[in-house]
Enzyme design. Structure first.
Site, PDB file in Angstrom:
ATOM      1  NE  ARG A  61      -2.387  -1.604   3.338  1.00 51.32           N
ATOM      2  CZ  ARG A  61      -2.345  -2.906   3.651  1.00 51.32           C
ATOM      3  NH1 ARG A  61      -2.950  -3.784   2.882  1.00 51.32           N
ATOM      4  NH2 ARG A  61      -1.711  -3.321   4.719  1.00 51.32           N
ATOM      5  CD  GLU A  98       0.786  -9.220  18.568  1.00 54.18           C
ATOM      6  OE1 GLU A  98       0.410  -8.586  17.566  1.00 54.18           O
ATOM      7  OE2 GLU A  98       0.066  -9.466  19.552  1.00 54.18           O
TER       8      GLU A  98
HETATM    9  P1  AMP Z   1       3.249  -1.872  12.004  1.00 53.57           P
HETATM   10  O1  AMP Z   1       4.516  -2.519  11.589  1.00 53.57           O
HETATM   11  O2  AMP Z   1       2.578  -2.511  13.185  1.00 53.57           O
HETATM   12  O3  AMP Z   1       3.382  -0.368  12.162  1.00 53.57           O
HETATM   13  O4  AMP Z   1       2.220  -2.134  10.832  1.00 53.57           O
HETATM   14  C1  AMP Z   1       2.274  -1.356   9.703  1.00 53.57           C
HETATM   15  C2  AMP Z   1       1.930  -2.120   8.448  1.00 53.57           C
HETATM   16  O5  AMP Z   1       0.820  -3.013   8.621  1.00 53.57           O
HETATM   17  C3  AMP Z   1       1.523  -1.127   7.395  1.00 53.57           C
HETATM   18  O6  AMP Z   1       2.129  -1.520   6.182  1.00 53.57           O
HETATM   19  C4  AMP Z   1       0.017  -1.207   7.326  1.00 53.57           C
HETATM   20  O7  AMP Z   1      -0.376  -1.274   5.986  1.00 53.57           O
HETATM   21  C5  AMP Z   1      -0.375  -2.491   8.050  1.00 53.57           C
HETATM   22  N1  AMP Z   1      -1.319  -2.268   9.163  1.00 53.57           N
HETATM   23  C6  AMP Z   1      -1.090  -2.506  10.484  1.00 53.57           C
HETATM   24  N2  AMP Z   1      -2.167  -2.205  11.229  1.00 53.57           N
HETATM   25  C7  AMP Z   1      -3.110  -1.759  10.388  1.00 53.57           C
HETATM   26  C8  AMP Z   1      -4.456  -1.263  10.564  1.00 53.57           C
HETATM   27  N3  AMP Z   1      -5.055  -1.186  11.754  1.00 53.57           N
HETATM   28  N4  AMP Z   1      -5.117  -0.854   9.454  1.00 53.57           N
HETATM   29  C9  AMP Z   1      -4.527  -0.921   8.234  1.00 53.57           C
HETATM   30  N5  AMP Z   1      -3.285  -1.368   8.007  1.00 53.57           N
HETATM   31  C10 AMP Z   1      -2.564  -1.795   9.066  1.00 53.57           C
END
Ligand code: AMP
Length: 178
Positions: A61, A98
């Site tokens: 995305r 996680e």
């Molecule tokens: P993180 O590594 O936990 O910051 O997760 C970020 C990645 O996971 C990004 O590439 C987002 O596209 C996806 N992602 C994680 N949580 C969400 C959420 N609540 N809604 C949409 N995309 C998410």
């Protein structure tokens, strides 16, 4: 267009892809020309004077707005991808999730020490994906690295994962339950 209007167009999908996640579906923005334009233009305004030479978009995305920003900024576009997707020689970095481990990869000639880099992704949650991508980009020793998200879920405190001096900016900051 106000940020409130934009936020009202963002689709939230509870319990996707797993229970407890409030999934922010940015494709509900990407399909509306005015929304997509507003997002790209607003983020462009944040970085237009920074001398950005490369925009790195995180799979998948982060490719959409990342590529549009690269065109507007007159910069090159670099994909940061999941393992095994890039055809040429790569550098990669493993990071903890996680549950289990994951890895981000870039082509080994993607960035030089003369580059000013903007790393873009759609959303900041816990920050794990972006932190690994940031550390991977730093292996190329660019002049400077900026980090950008369309959305930051501020209640998840993802920016606390980064060293304080790293410039992190998001266009829209919301609570995950907004
Ligand atoms: P993180 O590594 O936990 O910051 O997760 C970020 C990645 O996971 C990004 O590439 C987002 O596209 C996806 N992602 C994680 N949580 C969400 C959420 N609540 N809604 C949409 N995309 C998410």
């Amino acid at each position: 267009m106000s940020k409130e209007t934009l936020i009202s167009h963002l689709r939230n999908i509870p319990d996707y892809p797993m229970e407890g996640v409030q999934f922010k579906d940015v494709t509900s923005w990407f399909m509306i020309p005015e929304d997509l334009n507003e997002i790209v233009d607003s983020i462009y305004e944040m970085y237009k004077d920074k001398g950005i030479t490369k925009v790195c978009g995180i799979e998948s995305r982060g490719f959409v707005v990342g590529a549009a920003l690269a065109v507007k900024l007159g910069a090159g576009f670099i994909p940061i991808r999941k393992p095994g997707k890039l055809p040429y020689e790569t550098v990669s970095l493993e990071y903890k999730k996680e549950y289990g481990k994951d890895r981000v990869e870039m082509h080994k000639d993607a960035i030089t020490e003369d580059d000013v880099v903007l790393i873009h992704d759609d959303l900041l949650a816990t920050g794990g994906t972006m932190l690994a991508s940031y550390n991977l980009v730093q292996m190329f020793k660019p002049k400077k690295t900026y980090i950008n998200f369309i959305i930051e879920l501020y209640n998840l405190n993802g920016r606390d994962a980064f060293p304080k001096e790293v410039p992190i900016d998001s266009f829209i900051s919301i609570d995950e339950f907004a």
